[in-house]
Design a protein around this motif. Sequence first.
Motif, PDB file in Angstrom:
ATOM      1  N   PRO A  80      31.536 -61.268  71.688  1.00  0.00           N
ATOM      2  CA  PRO A  80      32.884 -61.371  70.982  1.00  0.00           C
ATOM      3  C   PRO A  80      32.206 -60.652  69.953  1.00  0.00           C
ATOM      4  O   PRO A  80      31.569 -60.100  69.629  1.00  0.00           O
ATOM      5  CB  PRO A  80      32.903 -62.789  70.873  1.00  0.00           C
ATOM      6  CG  PRO A  80      31.838 -63.432  71.591  1.00  0.00           C
ATOM      7  CD  PRO A  80      30.537 -62.733  71.472  1.00  0.00           C
ATOM      8  N   GLU A  81      33.852 -60.177  70.011  1.00  0.00           N
ATOM      9  CA  GLU A  81      34.299 -58.720  68.800  1.00  0.00           C
ATOM     10  C   GLU A  81      33.214 -59.247  67.680  1.00  0.00           C
ATOM     11  O   GLU A  81      32.970 -58.824  66.733  1.00  0.00           O
ATOM     12  CB  GLU A  81      35.150 -58.969  68.343  1.00  0.00           C
ATOM     13  CG  GLU A  81      35.800 -57.369  67.262  1.00  0.00           C
ATOM     14  CD  GLU A  81      37.412 -57.064  66.985  1.00  0.00           C
ATOM     15  OE1 GLU A  81      37.778 -56.365  66.557  1.00  0.00           O
ATOM     16  OE2 GLU A  81      38.076 -58.159  67.726  1.00  0.00           O
ATOM     17  N   ILE A 153      25.889 -59.167  84.564  1.00  0.00           N
ATOM     18  CA  ILE A 153      27.161 -58.710  83.836  1.00  0.00           C
ATOM     19  C   ILE A 153      26.930 -59.186  82.148  1.00  0.00           C
ATOM     20  O   ILE A 153      26.823 -60.087  82.092  1.00  0.00           O
ATOM     21  CB  ILE A 153      28.275 -59.427  84.471  1.00  0.00           C
ATOM     22  CG1 ILE A 153      28.366 -59.493  86.403  1.00  0.00           C
ATOM     23  CG2 ILE A 153      29.084 -58.915  83.824  1.00  0.00           C
ATOM     24  CD1 ILE A 153      29.588 -60.443  86.720  1.00  0.00           C
ATOM     25  N   ILE A 154      26.894 -57.800  81.924  1.00  0.00           N
ATOM     26  CA  ILE A 154      27.258 -58.208  80.617  1.00  0.00           C
ATOM     27  C   ILE A 154      28.305 -57.340  79.469  1.00  0.00           C
ATOM     28  O   ILE A 154      29.448 -56.607  80.290  1.00  0.00           O
ATOM     29  CB  ILE A 154      26.538 -56.926  79.568  1.00  0.00           C
ATOM     30  CG1 ILE A 154      24.946 -56.586  80.126  1.00  0.00           C
ATOM     31  CG2 ILE A 154      26.111 -57.042  78.208  1.00  0.00           C
ATOM     32  CD1 ILE A 154      24.259 -58.563  79.833  1.00  0.00           C
ATOM     33  N   ILE A 155      29.397 -58.715  78.937  1.00  0.00           N
ATOM     34  CA  ILE A 155      30.609 -58.214  78.719  1.00  0.00           C
ATOM     35  C   ILE A 155      30.512 -57.841  77.472  1.00  0.00           C
ATOM     36  O   ILE A 155      30.556 -59.067  76.693  1.00  0.00           O
ATOM     37  CB  ILE A 155      31.866 -59.185  78.919  1.00  0.00           C
ATOM     38  CG1 ILE A 155      31.666 -59.260  80.838  1.00  0.00           C
ATOM     39  CG2 ILE A 155      32.827 -58.715  78.451  1.00  0.00           C
ATOM     40  CD1 ILE A 155      32.742 -60.270  81.136  1.00  0.00           C
ATOM     41  N   LEU A 156      31.406 -56.931  76.385  1.00  0.00           N
ATOM     42  CA  LEU A 156      30.673 -56.544  75.685  1.00  0.00           C
ATOM     43  C   LEU A 156      32.622 -56.086  74.780  1.00  0.00           C
ATOM     44  O   LEU A 156      32.944 -55.538  75.160  1.00  0.00           O
ATOM     45  CB  LEU A 156      30.055 -54.701  75.207  1.00  0.00           C
ATOM     46  CG  LEU A 156      28.875 -55.691  75.650  1.00  0.00           C
ATOM     47  CD1 LEU A 156      27.961 -53.461  75.646  1.00  0.00           C
ATOM     48  CD2 LEU A 156      27.781 -56.537  75.286  1.00  0.00           C
ATOM     49  N   ASP A 157      32.800 -56.919  73.934  1.00  0.00           N
ATOM     50  CA  ASP A 157      34.140 -57.458  72.835  1.00  0.00           C
ATOM     51  C   ASP A 157      34.500 -55.713  72.125  1.00  0.00           C
ATOM     52  O   ASP A 157      33.710 -56.402  70.946  1.00  0.00           O
ATOM     53  CB  ASP A 157      34.952 -58.058  73.137  1.00  0.00           C
ATOM     54  CG  ASP A 157      36.308 -57.876  72.906  1.00  0.00           C
ATOM     55  OD1 ASP A 157      37.152 -56.225  72.565  1.00  0.00           O
ATOM     56  OD2 ASP A 157      36.819 -59.147  72.989  1.00  0.00           O
ATOM     57  N   GLU A 158      34.998 -54.934  72.046  1.00  0.00           N
ATOM     58  CA  GLU A 158      34.754 -53.941  70.182  1.00  0.00           C
ATOM     59  C   GLU A 158      33.177 -53.981  69.805  1.00  0.00           C
ATOM     60  O   GLU A 158      32.627 -54.670  69.232  1.00  0.00           O
ATOM     61  CB  GLU A 158      35.775 -54.466  69.261  1.00  0.00           C
ATOM     62  CG  GLU A 158      36.833 -54.509  70.181  1.00  0.00           C
ATOM     63  CD  GLU A 158      37.840 -53.055  70.606  1.00  0.00           C
ATOM     64  OE1 GLU A 158      37.240 -52.721  69.580  1.00  0.00           O
ATOM     65  OE2 GLU A 158      38.721 -53.333  70.623  1.00  0.00           O
ATOM     66  N   PRO A 159      32.222 -53.335  70.428  1.00  0.00           N
ATOM     67  CA  PRO A 159      30.670 -53.693  70.660  1.00  0.00           C
ATOM     68  C   PRO A 159      30.314 -52.616  69.364  1.00  0.00           C
ATOM     69  O   PRO A 159      29.561 -52.747  67.938  1.00  0.00           O
ATOM     70  CB  PRO A 159      30.188 -53.050  71.542  1.00  0.00           C
ATOM     71  CG  PRO A 159      30.685 -52.418  72.248  1.00  0.00           C
ATOM     72  CD  PRO A 159      32.232 -53.218  72.362  1.00  0.00           C
ATOM     73  N   THR A 160      31.963 -51.672  68.739  1.00  0.00           N
ATOM     74  CA  THR A 160      30.918 -50.542  67.832  1.00  0.00           C
ATOM     75  C   THR A 160      32.104 -50.545  66.212  1.00  0.00           C
ATOM     76  O   THR A 160      32.001 -49.860  65.447  1.00  0.00           O
ATOM     77  CB  THR A 160      31.020 -49.405  68.453  1.00  0.00           C
ATOM     78  OG1 THR A 160      31.981 -48.610  68.570  1.00  0.00           O
ATOM     79  CG2 THR A 160      29.397 -49.017  68.964  1.00  0.00           C
ATOM     80  N   SER A 188      37.402 -51.159  74.343  1.00  0.00           N
ATOM     81  CA  SER A 188      37.580 -50.614  73.363  1.00  0.00           C
ATOM     82  C   SER A 188      38.925 -50.451  72.777  1.00  0.00           C
ATOM     83  O   SER A 188      39.822 -50.211  74.240  1.00  0.00           O
ATOM     84  CB  SER A 188      36.640 -49.964  73.126  1.00  0.00           C
ATOM     85  OG  SER A 188      36.527 -48.905  71.859  1.00  0.00           O
ATOM     86  N   HIS A 189      39.606 -49.887  72.084  1.00  0.00           N
ATOM     87  CA  HIS A 189      40.559 -49.300  71.640  1.00  0.00           C
ATOM     88  C   HIS A 189      40.441 -47.436  71.038  1.00  0.00           C
ATOM     89  O   HIS A 189      40.912 -46.951  71.287  1.00  0.00           O
ATOM     90  CB  HIS A 189      41.721 -49.951  70.656  1.00  0.00           C
ATOM     91  CG  HIS A 189      41.300 -49.672  68.923  1.00  0.00           C
ATOM     92  ND1 HIS A 189      40.976 -51.186  68.682  1.00  0.00           N
ATOM     93  CD2 HIS A 189      41.149 -49.429  68.252  1.00  0.00           C
ATOM     94  CE1 HIS A 189      40.004 -51.085  68.083  1.00  0.00           C
ATOM     95  NE2 HIS A 189      40.648 -49.721  67.346  1.00  0.00           N
ATOM     96  N   ILE A 190      38.770 -47.582  71.227  1.00  0.00           N
ATOM     97  CA  ILE A 190      38.266 -46.116  70.557  1.00  0.00           C
ATOM     98  C   ILE A 190      38.685 -45.552  71.679  1.00  0.00           C
ATOM     99  O   ILE A 190      37.341 -45.725  72.487  1.00  0.00           O
ATOM    100  CB  ILE A 190      37.004 -46.214  70.027  1.00  0.00           C
ATOM    101  CG1 ILE A 190      37.645 -47.067  68.461  1.00  0.00           C
ATOM    102  CG2 ILE A 190      36.951 -44.912  69.196  1.00  0.00           C
ATOM    103  CD1 ILE A 190      35.967 -47.336  67.908  1.00  0.00           C
ATOM    104  N   LEU A 191      39.311 -44.228  71.930  1.00  0.00           N
ATOM    105  CA  LEU A 191      39.308 -43.500  73.081  1.00  0.00           C
ATOM    106  C   LEU A 191      37.863 -42.784  73.455  1.00  0.00           C
ATOM    107  O   LEU A 191      37.356 -42.703  74.616  1.00  0.00           O
ATOM    108  CB  LEU A 191      40.696 -42.290  72.771  1.00  0.00           C
ATOM    109  CG  LEU A 191      41.630 -42.963  73.311  1.00  0.00           C
ATOM    110  CD1 LEU A 191      42.580 -42.519  72.840  1.00  0.00           C
ATOM    111  CD2 LEU A 191      42.092 -44.043  74.136  1.00  0.00           C
ATOM    112  N   ALA A 192      37.527 -42.405  71.880  1.00  0.00           N
ATOM    113  CA  ALA A 192      36.434 -41.539  72.576  1.00  0.00           C
ATOM    114  C   ALA A 192      34.680 -41.850  72.422  1.00  0.00           C
ATOM    115  O   ALA A 192      34.478 -41.742  73.178  1.00  0.00           O
ATOM    116  CB  ALA A 192      35.907 -40.389  71.429  1.00  0.00           C
ATOM    117  N   GLU A 193      34.878 -43.412  72.478  1.00  0.00           N
ATOM    118  CA  GLU A 193      33.893 -44.357  72.754  1.00  0.00           C
ATOM    119  C   GLU A 193      34.151 -44.465  74.051  1.00  0.00           C
ATOM    120  O   GLU A 193      32.804 -44.112  74.927  1.00  0.00           O
ATOM    121  CB  GLU A 193      34.112 -45.557  71.934  1.00  0.00           C
ATOM    122  CG  GLU A 193      32.830 -46.358  72.186  1.00  0.00           C
ATOM    123  CD  GLU A 193      33.233 -47.558  71.591  1.00  0.00           C
ATOM    124  OE1 GLU A 193      31.718 -47.746  70.127  1.00  0.00           O
ATOM    125  OE2 GLU A 193      33.394 -48.625  71.308  1.00  0.00           O
TER     126      GLU A 193
END
Length: 324
Positions: A80-81, A153-160, A188-193
């Motif tokens: 989770p985040e 399956i690995i689910i990552l919510d906003e990992p950075t 993510s909402h970070i486009l570059a990532e």
Amino acid sequence: MIEVKNLVKKYGTHLAVDHLDFQLEPGRIYGFLGPNGAGKSTTMNIMTGYLGATEGAVVIDGHDILREPEEAKKHIGYLPELPPLYMDMTVLEYLEFAAELKEIPKKEREASVQKVMDITKLNDVQFRLIKNLSKGYRQRVGLAQAILGFPDIIILDEPTVGLDPKQIIEIRELIRELAKEHTVILSSHILAEVREVCDYIMIISRGKLVASDTPENLEHLMAGQNSLEIETKAEPERVRKILRSISGVDKIELERTEEATTYARIETGTAVSGENQDIREAIFLAFAEAGCPLLMLKASKASLEEVFMELTQGEEATADAGDL
């Protein structure tokens, strides 16, 4: 691997997820992209069984996450985040506890914990209390618990989120390593990532899936057109006349520069003209024949940022309950 079927989630009168349908295949890094409050976290919480859906179903490797939660969750690792860490435990104690919760057989636990610490580079801090770790290391501990048992399956919510540039690079490299043996879903909402890490992107807006494709294809999505930029010494009207004579040129915007040259932006419905001829070649030849030297000729395409803004414009700045 994952099927999301007509997924709906309502909080009172607020529709957080609006009839989502998609399938995820193994062996890819998927990016969930959308503004804050678009429904990303809500969707992921339903996919992992943390939330129930109002309508629809999520099927993980043939198992419905709501009807067969134990079987479905065996195939999922979730970060989770805000990682669910016990701050007064050491890293090793926490991972051993997580391994027990995941029902990893006793004889395999030590080796499994050691392997995830090797992957996430936690060996040097395994005896330290989690509360004394930096945010980057805490994120690594969260990742380690997510991959314990080595689910498909690995689910990552906003990992950075909230990490410094060095930590972000380290987490991205770790995600790429995980993708060699797992399907990774990254929100993510970070486009570059997303552009840097993911090889397939799904854009969610107001709970709906508005686009689903590779980053490269999405960048060609804007109006289905390609754009070219040219600069020449010719007068604007002469430039317009030459361009109008070329098949495939749909739109022309002209501008006189300070250097007394003409800058033109051209939109074309196709990248070729005539018998599979690249339209750049046709433009070059047309200007050469007219005796007008081209000082610049380059292709431009919509950036992922422009595609994102085009597809999510008008998105209300209200967070859905799953993102609060």
